[in-house]
Design a protein around this motif. Structure first.
Motif, PDB file in Angstrom:
ATOM      1  N   ASN A 157       0.830  -1.215   0.000  1.00  0.00           N
ATOM      2  CA  ASN A 157       0.000   0.000   0.000  1.00  0.00           C
ATOM      3  C   ASN A 157       0.861   1.261   0.000  1.00  0.00           C
ATOM      4  O   ASN A 157       0.596   2.207  -0.747  1.00  0.00           O
ATOM      5  N   ASP A 158       1.879   1.282   0.835  1.00  0.00           N
ATOM      6  CA  ASP A 158       2.776   2.440   0.875  1.00  0.00           C
ATOM      7  C   ASP A 158       3.473   2.645  -0.471  1.00  0.00           C
ATOM      8  O   ASP A 158       3.596   3.773  -0.948  1.00  0.00           O
ATOM      9  N   PHE A 159       3.911   1.546  -1.082  1.00  0.00           N
ATOM     10  CA  PHE A 159       4.581   1.621  -2.377  1.00  0.00           C
ATOM     11  C   PHE A 159       3.629   2.170  -3.437  1.00  0.00           C
ATOM     12  O   PHE A 159       4.002   3.036  -4.232  1.00  0.00           O
ATOM     13  N   VAL A 160       2.399   1.683  -3.460  1.00  0.00           N
ATOM     14  CA  VAL A 160       1.424   2.121  -4.468  1.00  0.00           C
ATOM     15  C   VAL A 160       1.151   3.616  -4.333  1.00  0.00           C
ATOM     16  O   VAL A 160       1.170   4.351  -5.327  1.00  0.00           O
ATOM     17  N   SER A 219      -2.275   2.239 -12.899  1.00  0.00           N
ATOM     18  CA  SER A 219      -2.086   0.944 -12.237  1.00  0.00           C
ATOM     19  C   SER A 219      -1.096   0.073 -13.008  1.00  0.00           C
ATOM     20  O   SER A 219      -0.314  -0.664 -12.410  1.00  0.00           O
ATOM     21  N   ARG A 220      -1.106   0.162 -14.324  1.00  0.00           N
ATOM     22  CA  ARG A 220      -0.159  -0.614 -15.128  1.00  0.00           C
ATOM     23  C   ARG A 220       1.276  -0.167 -14.847  1.00  0.00           C
ATOM     24  O   ARG A 220       2.176  -0.994 -14.664  1.00  0.00           O
ATOM     25  N   GLN A 221       1.503   1.135 -14.788  1.00  0.00           N
ATOM     26  CA  GLN A 221       2.850   1.641 -14.516  1.00  0.00           C
ATOM     27  C   GLN A 221       3.313   1.279 -13.105  1.00  0.00           C
ATOM     28  O   GLN A 221       4.464   0.879 -12.904  1.00  0.00           O
ATOM     29  N   ILE A 222       2.409   1.417 -12.146  1.00  0.00           N
ATOM     30  CA  ILE A 222       2.771   1.097 -10.765  1.00  0.00           C
ATOM     31  C   ILE A 222       3.058  -0.389 -10.613  1.00  0.00           C
ATOM     32  O   ILE A 222       4.019  -0.776  -9.955  1.00  0.00           O
ATOM     33  N   TYR A 223       2.242  -1.230 -11.252  1.00  0.00           N
ATOM     34  CA  TYR A 223       2.459  -2.665 -11.124  1.00  0.00           C
ATOM     35  C   TYR A 223       3.777  -3.087 -11.774  1.00  0.00           C
ATOM     36  O   TYR A 223       4.476  -3.960 -11.257  1.00  0.00           O
ATOM     37  N   THR A 224       4.131  -2.463 -12.878  1.00  0.00           N
ATOM     38  CA  THR A 224       5.414  -2.754 -13.510  1.00  0.00           C
ATOM     39  C   THR A 224       6.564  -2.410 -12.557  1.00  0.00           C
ATOM     40  O   THR A 224       7.521  -3.178 -12.424  1.00  0.00           O
ATOM     41  N   LYS A 225       6.453  -1.272 -11.883  1.00  0.00           N
ATOM     42  CA  LYS A 225       7.489  -0.895 -10.915  1.00  0.00           C
ATOM     43  C   LYS A 225       7.495  -1.840  -9.709  1.00  0.00           C
ATOM     44  O   LYS A 225       8.550  -2.134  -9.152  1.00  0.00           O
ATOM     45  N   VAL A 245       9.894  -6.124  -6.169  1.00  0.00           N
ATOM     46  CA  VAL A 245       9.735  -7.321  -5.328  1.00  0.00           C
ATOM     47  C   VAL A 245      11.067  -8.002  -5.010  1.00  0.00           C
ATOM     48  O   VAL A 245      11.298  -8.372  -3.855  1.00  0.00           O
ATOM     49  N   PRO A 246      11.985  -8.190  -5.954  1.00  0.00           N
ATOM     50  CA  PRO A 246      13.268  -8.799  -5.572  1.00  0.00           C
ATOM     51  C   PRO A 246      14.075  -7.945  -4.587  1.00  0.00           C
ATOM     52  O   PRO A 246      14.953  -8.460  -3.901  1.00  0.00           O
ATOM     53  N   ASN A 247      13.749  -6.661  -4.481  1.00  0.00           N
ATOM     54  CA  ASN A 247      14.470  -5.770  -3.569  1.00  0.00           C
ATOM     55  C   ASN A 247      13.780  -5.629  -2.212  1.00  0.00           C
ATOM     56  O   ASN A 247      14.189  -4.790  -1.412  1.00  0.00           O
ATOM     57  N   LEU A 248      12.724  -6.407  -1.977  1.00  0.00           N
ATOM     58  CA  LEU A 248      12.081  -6.366  -0.660  1.00  0.00           C
ATOM     59  C   LEU A 248      13.091  -6.780   0.399  1.00  0.00           C
ATOM     60  O   LEU A 248      14.025  -7.533   0.115  1.00  0.00           O
ATOM     61  N   PRO A 249      12.917  -6.304   1.629  1.00  0.00           N
ATOM     62  CA  PRO A 249      13.871  -6.688   2.682  1.00  0.00           C
ATOM     63  C   PRO A 249      13.966  -8.208   2.832  1.00  0.00           C
ATOM     64  O   PRO A 249      12.978  -8.923   2.689  1.00  0.00           O
TER      65      PRO A 249
END
Length: 146
Positions: free
Chosen positions: A59-62, A82-88, A93-97
């Motif tokens: 939610n914070d990322f979106v 939403s398409r641009q945000i989902y692409t980002k 996701v691989p950079n999540l803690p």
């Protein structure tokens, strides 16, 4: 007398090797309990991450990414946004803690979250972003009418 019968039945039904395992488990019950407790803690940690921390970060990322995109182009449609945000998000996701873990498909252990597991298990997908914006828009309209 009763214990002798139970012991005899255990030897007959388990055999020598399985009876040895049974005796070892009975003698080291504290160790078995401790391992079970640690296993439960690991599964609980994965569940808490999956239910609380990862959706909150999503939610914070979106909302932070939508603010950046809307700052550049305020007339963009919800679908394009939403398409641009989902692409980002897929790139993020691989950079999540590394501390974030989610339960595996069958729930017997935990694993590092991937886009596929987040989509399937937590419903974190592009449709969730659209739903978030639409519900936020409706809340804003209700607040303006008051």
């Amino acid at each position: 007398m009763y214990l002798i019968i139970v012991d005899f039945m255990m030897h007959m039904s388990f055999g020598k090797h399985l009876y040895f395992i049974y005796e070892w488990l009975i003698e080291h019950l504290y160790l078995v309990g401790f391992v079970g407790f640690l296993y439960g803690c690991v599964l609980f940690y994965g569940t808490v991450c999956a239910k609380k921390y990862i959706p909150k970060d999503f939610n914070d990322f979106v909302f932070s990414e939508s603010a950046k995109i809307l700052k550049l182009d305020s007339s963009i449609s919800i679908d394009d946004l939403s398409r641009q945000i989902y692409t980002k998000w897929v790139e993020h996701v691989p950079n999540l803690p590394k501390k974030y873990k989610v339960p595996t498909k069958k729930g017997f252990w935990i694993e590092t979250p991937t886009v596929k597991t987040l989509e399937e298990d937590l419903n974190i997908n592009r449709q969730a972003i659209v739903t978030m914006f639409k519900s936020n828009k409706k809340e804003g309209e209700v607040a303006e009418s008051k």
